[in-house]
Design a protein around this motif. Structure first.
Motif, PDB file in Angstrom:
ATOM      1  N   PHE A 133      80.594  60.165  54.116  1.00 42.92           N
ATOM      2  CA  PHE A 133      80.339  61.789  54.019  1.00 42.92           C
ATOM      3  C   PHE A 133      78.946  62.205  53.708  1.00 42.92           C
ATOM      4  CE2 PHE A 133      84.628  60.631  53.560  1.00 42.92           C
ATOM      5  CZ  PHE A 133      85.186  61.596  54.409  1.00 42.92           C
ATOM      6  N   VAL A 134      78.308  63.267  54.369  1.00 36.78           N
ATOM      7  CA  VAL A 134      76.730  63.435  53.724  1.00 36.78           C
ATOM      8  C   VAL A 134      76.680  65.098  53.776  1.00 36.78           C
ATOM      9  CG1 VAL A 134      76.108  63.115  56.244  1.00 36.78           C
ATOM     10  CG2 VAL A 134      74.545  63.163  54.199  1.00 36.78           C
ATOM     11  N   MET A 135      76.063  65.691  52.921  1.00 42.93           N
ATOM     12  CA  MET A 135      75.701  67.056  52.817  1.00 42.93           C
ATOM     13  C   MET A 135      74.203  67.227  53.457  1.00 42.93           C
ATOM     14  SD  MET A 135      77.284  68.354  49.141  1.00 42.93           S
ATOM     15  CE  MET A 135      76.253  67.339  48.326  1.00 42.93           C
ATOM     16  N   ASP A 289      74.036  62.062  50.296  1.00 43.17           N
ATOM     17  CA  ASP A 289      74.888  61.243  50.824  1.00 43.17           C
ATOM     18  C   ASP A 289      76.007  60.691  49.707  1.00 43.17           C
ATOM     19  OD1 ASP A 289      76.364  59.028  52.114  1.00 43.17           O
ATOM     20  OD2 ASP A 289      74.637  59.150  53.652  1.00 43.17           O
ATOM     21  N   LYS A 298      85.365  64.732  48.884  1.00 40.54           N
ATOM     22  CA  LYS A 298      83.865  64.849  49.564  1.00 40.54           C
ATOM     23  C   LYS A 298      84.147  65.784  50.973  1.00 40.54           C
ATOM     24  CE  LYS A 298      82.874  60.336  48.208  1.00 40.54           C
ATOM     25  NZ  LYS A 298      82.726  58.630  48.749  1.00 40.54           N
ATOM     26  N   CYS A 302      80.940  68.208  52.694  1.00 41.27           N
ATOM     27  CA  CYS A 302      80.170  67.508  53.523  1.00 41.27           C
ATOM     28  C   CYS A 302      80.666  67.843  54.893  1.00 41.27           C
ATOM     29  CB  CYS A 302      80.508  65.811  53.416  1.00 41.27           C
ATOM     30  SG  CYS A 302      79.859  65.665  51.696  1.00 41.27           S
TER      31      CYS A 302
END
Length: 393
Positions: A133-135, A289, A298, A302
């Protein structure tokens, strides 16, 4: 496969180090701070078993596999369990035969938990797909990103605001310190995380000297594009939550997320993430991340996903068939029982992090004690797992 060499990360010639960094920059999925030479070198300063296999074709360097070389040719991803992503990093578009690559490097098996494999070097049939999961702000900016989080779920956004207001009203004015270079705050985050692991009956990842030493080294690294980064939230001047991880340029990967246990019900962790998103442009960050797992926490933040996989890759050659057969038997036992699967994951985690036999034995004993507390009975299949884990490491 052309000649393969295995060296300590610090022994790489400048040309290979540059090629490795270039490969990471050229393939979007390889741009994590955890996949390049900087992270491998940082881990190698704390562990003597850190190596990198360098693959060449027609005299040209084409790939790198950083790993911990354990007895019997077992390879684990370098920095495990902090290597939330790992890969056979190759030049753009190149598909090496993973099984042949392992054999060429003198390795029997490669156990991975979050493999990034965009060029399908390893057998997908032996992998269990997952996602990280990433912003990632992209061109939209922080404001638009936050709007995109709030609009689909107004009720959740309202709850975020309610908890933030409550924290500010009861504890004091909320401020973000980013970056935070306070040694006292760093020590508090590490201690909160250790206490959280103990409360949850999980293994203390900071018990071995090398893990806390790695965190300390990176926290003190303040120069260059690769360095540790701590982001903290304060209320009324009191430290209430924080993230610590490593950044490479504008990409940050968080490892440690901690909240003051006395304020756990205040939603301080959520407030911290929202404040961090606002501050990402000022921090020159485009990606935050959070790795894989804990999707319930998350997912609300994300919008980006990274395909990863867990599994075991086996080197080409009949000599490695026994290792593969044992791994298949363990995998089958895990499929039949969630309790077995949970125990096996923990045993593998212990085997990766503990370098001494004493540490592994204590971890195994605690794992079985914890399992016994969670269930009245357990399938007998994993009873061989502690021996397997200790022998393999």
């Amino acid at each position: 496969m052309s000649p393969v060499s295995s060296v300590r990360p610090s022994e790489l010639p400048a040309s290979d180090r540059e090629a490795w960094a270039d490969f990471c920059a050229a393939t979007p999925l390889f741009r994590s701070p955890l996949l390049g030479p900087d992270f491998a070198e940082a881990v190698a300063r704390r562990r003597d078993d850190a190596h990198v296999a360098v693959f060449r074709r027609n005299g040209r360097t084409v790939g790198f596999l950083p790993h911990h070389r354990r007895p019997s040719g077992l390879a684990r991803p370098i920095g495990a369990p902090f290597c939330d992503y790992h890969a056979l990093v190759t030049e753009p578009g190149l598909r090496l035969d993973g099984a042949q690559a392992l054999a060429g490097a003198g390795l029997s098996t490669f156990r991975f938990s979050n493999l990034i494999d965009p060029y399908r070097c390893f057998d997908a049939a032996r992998q269990t797909p997952q996602e990280g999961f990433v912003m990632k702000l992209g061109p939209m900016g922080a404001g638009a990103y936050l709007d995109g989080l709030r609009e689909p779920n107004p009720k959740r956004a309202k709850n975020w605001r309610r908890l933030e207001n409550k924290l500010e009203r009861e504890v004091g004015e909320i401020t973000l310190r980013a970056p935070d270079h306070s040694p006292q705050a760093f020590a508090a985050l590490m201690q909160w995380k250790r206490e959280q692991l103990v409360r949850g009956g999980l293994h203390d990842i900071f018990r071995p000297d090398w893990t806390l030493g790695l965190m300390q080294d990176l926290f003190e690294q303040r120069q260059g594009p690769f360095q540790g980064l701590m982001l903290t939230l304060r209320a009324g001047g009191r430290l209430v939550a924080g993230h610590f991880g490593v950044r490479l340029g504008n990409h940050f990967h968080s490892w440690i997320s901690s909240v003051d246990p006395d304020l756990a019900a205040t939603g301080a962790g959520n407030t911290l993430l929202l404040r961090v998103i606002e501050a990402m442009p000022q921090l020159d960050l485009n990606a935050f991340d959070m790795g894989s797992g804990h999707a319930h926490y998350k997912e609300p933040f994300c919008t980006g996903r990274i395909p990863v996989a867990s599994g075991v890759a086996v080197a080409r050659g009949a000599a490695h068939g026994m290792a593969h057969s044992v791994d298949q038997a363990l995998a089958l036992a895990a499929e039949r029982s969630e309790a077995v699967a949970r125990l096996l994951r923990r045993l593998d985690h212990i085997a990766a992090i503990e370098l001494s036999v004493g540490g592994r034995l204590l971890g195994v004993a605690q794992a079985f004690a914890g399992q016994a507390r969670r269930a009245k009975s357990l399938d007998r299949a994993p009873e061989k797992a502690p021996e397997r884990a200790l022998l393999d490491t």
